[in-house]
Design a protein around this motif. Structure first.
Motif, short mmCIF file in Angstrom:
data_model
loop_
_atom_site.label_atom_id
_atom_site.label_comp_id
_atom_site.label_asym_id
_atom_site.label_seq_id
_atom_site.Cartn_x
_atom_site.Cartn_y
_atom_site.Cartn_z
N ALA A 136 1.03 -1.12 -0.01
CA ALA A 136 0.12 0.00 0.03
C ALA A 136 0.88 1.32 -0.22
O ALA A 136 0.73 2.08 -0.72
CB ALA A 136 -0.90 -0.04 1.21
N GLN A 137 2.03 1.29 0.93
CA GLN A 137 2.84 2.25 0.92
C GLN A 137 3.43 2.73 -0.27
O GLN A 137 3.79 3.89 -0.68
CB GLN A 137 3.84 2.23 2.10
CG GLN A 137 4.82 3.26 2.25
CD GLN A 137 4.05 4.67 2.97
OE1 GLN A 137 3.07 4.47 3.69
NE2 GLN A 137 4.64 5.90 2.64
N SER A 138 3.91 1.53 -1.10
CA SER A 138 4.64 1.78 -2.25
C SER A 138 3.74 2.25 -3.50
O SER A 138 4.07 2.68 -4.45
CB SER A 138 5.11 0.46 -2.83
OG SER A 138 6.13 -0.07 -1.81
N GLY A 139 2.39 2.15 -3.20
CA GLY A 139 1.48 2.86 -4.36
C GLY A 139 1.09 1.79 -5.48
O GLY A 139 0.35 2.27 -6.41
N ASP A 194 -3.00 8.46 -8.85
CA ASP A 194 -3.79 8.67 -9.79
C ASP A 194 -5.20 8.65 -9.23
O ASP A 194 -6.26 8.61 -10.18
CB ASP A 194 -3.91 7.85 -10.92
CG ASP A 194 -3.89 6.25 -10.58
OD1 ASP A 194 -4.24 6.20 -9.38
OD2 ASP A 194 -3.65 5.47 -11.36
N LEU A 195 -5.49 8.87 -7.95
CA LEU A 195 -6.85 8.85 -7.24
C LEU A 195 -7.71 7.47 -7.26
O LEU A 195 -8.79 7.72 -6.84
CB LEU A 195 -7.50 9.83 -7.74
CG LEU A 195 -7.00 11.36 -7.67
CD1 LEU A 195 -7.93 12.64 -8.16
CD2 LEU A 195 -6.56 11.77 -6.40
N GLU A 196 -7.08 6.47 -7.87
CA GLU A 196 -7.91 5.35 -7.92
C GLU A 196 -7.69 4.53 -6.69
O GLU A 196 -6.47 4.61 -6.08
CB GLU A 196 -7.20 4.36 -9.19
CG GLU A 196 -7.43 4.70 -10.30
CD GLU A 196 -7.59 3.59 -11.42
OE1 GLU A 196 -8.53 2.81 -11.43
OE2 GLU A 196 -6.56 3.89 -11.91
N GLN A 197 -8.79 3.86 -6.06
CA GLN A 197 -8.84 3.49 -4.61
C GLN A 197 -8.60 2.02 -4.86
O GLN A 197 -8.44 1.44 -5.88
CB GLN A 197 -10.51 3.96 -4.01
CG GLN A 197 -10.75 5.11 -4.10
CD GLN A 197 -9.90 6.03 -3.02
OE1 GLN A 197 -9.66 5.52 -2.12
NE2 GLN A 197 -9.35 7.06 -3.59
N ILE A 230 -6.41 3.73 5.32
CA ILE A 230 -5.66 5.00 5.34
C ILE A 230 -4.53 5.08 4.46
O ILE A 230 -4.44 6.25 3.79
CB ILE A 230 -5.29 5.30 6.99
CG1 ILE A 230 -6.84 5.52 7.85
CG2 ILE A 230 -4.63 6.51 6.98
CD1 ILE A 230 -6.39 5.38 9.28
N ILE A 231 -3.64 4.17 4.51
CA ILE A 231 -2.46 4.32 3.82
C ILE A 231 -2.85 4.09 2.21
O ILE A 231 -2.28 4.80 1.23
CB ILE A 231 -1.63 2.99 3.92
CG1 ILE A 231 -1.03 3.15 5.69
CG2 ILE A 231 -0.28 3.01 3.16
CD1 ILE A 231 0.01 1.98 5.93
N CYS A 232 -3.98 3.45 1.92
CA CYS A 232 -4.42 3.23 0.44
C CYS A 232 -4.89 4.56 0.04
O CYS A 232 -4.56 4.96 -1.14
CB CYS A 232 -5.06 1.96 0.12
SG CYS A 232 -4.45 0.39 0.40
N LYS A 233 -5.78 5.26 0.84
CA LYS A 233 -6.34 6.54 0.34
C LYS A 233 -5.15 7.56 0.36
O LYS A 233 -5.26 8.32 -0.58
CB LYS A 233 -7.26 6.94 1.40
CG LYS A 233 -8.62 5.94 1.42
CD LYS A 233 -9.57 6.25 2.34
CE LYS A 233 -10.93 5.47 2.54
NZ LYS A 233 -11.77 5.81 3.43
N ASP A 234 -3.98 7.61 1.13
CA ASP A 234 -3.18 8.55 1.06
C ASP A 234 -2.24 8.08 -0.29
O ASP A 234 -2.00 9.13 -0.73
CB ASP A 234 -2.19 8.22 2.24
CG ASP A 234 -1.20 9.33 2.35
OD1 ASP A 234 -1.36 10.64 2.23
OD2 ASP A 234 0.04 9.07 2.28
#
Length: 293
Positions: free
Chosen positions: A140-143, A172-175, A162-166
């Motif tokens: 998640a932190q790696s995006g 690119d705003l994808e959840q 929380i990490i994924c939303k950040d």
């Protein structure tokens, strides 16, 4: 390239696996998957057909788990980065040390990003990235989880979200669909068939985080991949270049995900045999997207 082992019946592929450790990793999150992969055979009655070769990378010659188990590393991270293209599978155990890794932005975060970028730049090879427990927080932190589905240890669902939303805000705003599941597979590889509604492996729509899964079994053998409808162009069009990405929950979920990996890359028969030897009941997870969808 994967190693080739000669047997009386001809050459077989040996799948190269890299475990990337950090200080205070979870001992069982390493030892459980390691035991399963070490027992997997291409031919269940032939010990000469071992399916996986394991390498352990760590930031120092010896690295200790949160319970005090010290593991001797085969290679350091500099060597792991140099040889990264040789590995088919990268596995990230979780454990108490994950929070420190997040704070310091240290390994294995860089090697996770490098492995994902490698697949994007070279989608001709089938690669797999897998986490155990809180190891998925590092994904998640790696995006790399944007637009995908994932799970983690149940105590960390909220932190994962929380990490994924950040990461989505920075990207690119994808959840990310954080699912309460045993393990979650993205970019699976097997023939899906003509009628997806009857296929037991794939969810045609991603469920929300509260939906429970039904039993599923693993995919066809990796050795048959050349026969599938997959093409490099098709793989390249998928997220992360078609990188198979598996996240699992707590300790025993890592065993289940590892058995899935054996089923996906060796055979379902091999996974069942490993489970039998270990006297372990394989609990299935969910596959949310396949390469032929």
């Amino acid at each position: 390239m994967s190693a080739i082992t000669e047997t009386t019946d001809g050459p077989i592929e040996v799948i190269q696996v890299l475990f990337a450790l950090h200080p205070s990793f979870g001992a069982q999150e390493l030892c459980g998957p390691l035991e399963i992969l070490s027992k997997a055979l291409h031919k269940i009655n032939d010990p000469a057909t071992k399916a996986f070769e394991i390498t352990i990378a760590a930031p120092s010659a010896g690295v200790s788990s949160s319970s005090g188990l010290t593991i001797k590393a085969d290679i350091d991270y500099d060597t792991a980065h140099e040889d990264l293209s040789e590995y088919d599978v990268l596995i990230i155990p979780g454990g108490d040390g994950v929070n420190k890794v997040l704070e310091t932005q240290s390994e294995p975060l860089p090697i996770i990003s490098a492995f994902a970028k490698l697949q994007i730049s070279d989608p001709s090879k089938e690669r797999t990235l897998m986490s155990i427990g809180t190891g998925s927080l590092l994904f998640a932190q790696s995006g790399i989880l944007q637009g995908l589905a994932a799970t983690t240890h149940p105590d960390y669902y909220t932190k994962m979200e929380i990490i994924c939303k950040d990461a989505a805000r920075k990207g690119d705003l994808e959840q990310t669909d954080v699912m309460e599941e045993n393990y979650v597979v993205n970019n699976a590889r097997y023939e899906l068939g003509e009628n997806l509604e009857e296929n037991p492996f794939v969810l045609s729509k991603r469920p929300d985080a509260k939906r429970k899964s039904i039993a599923r079994k693993g995919s066809n053998a990796w050795k048959e991949s050349v026969k599938r409808r997959e093409s490099n162009a098709r793989r390249a069009s998928l997220r992360l270049g078609g990188l198979r990405l598996i996240t699992s929950g707590g300790i025993t979920s890592g065993l289940d995900a590892s058995l899935y990996l054996v089923a996906a890359m060796v055979s379902h028969e091999s996974a069942q045999e490993v489970a039998r030897i270990m006297q372990y009941t394989w609990n299935k997870g969910v596959t949310v997207e396949g390469i032929d969808v």
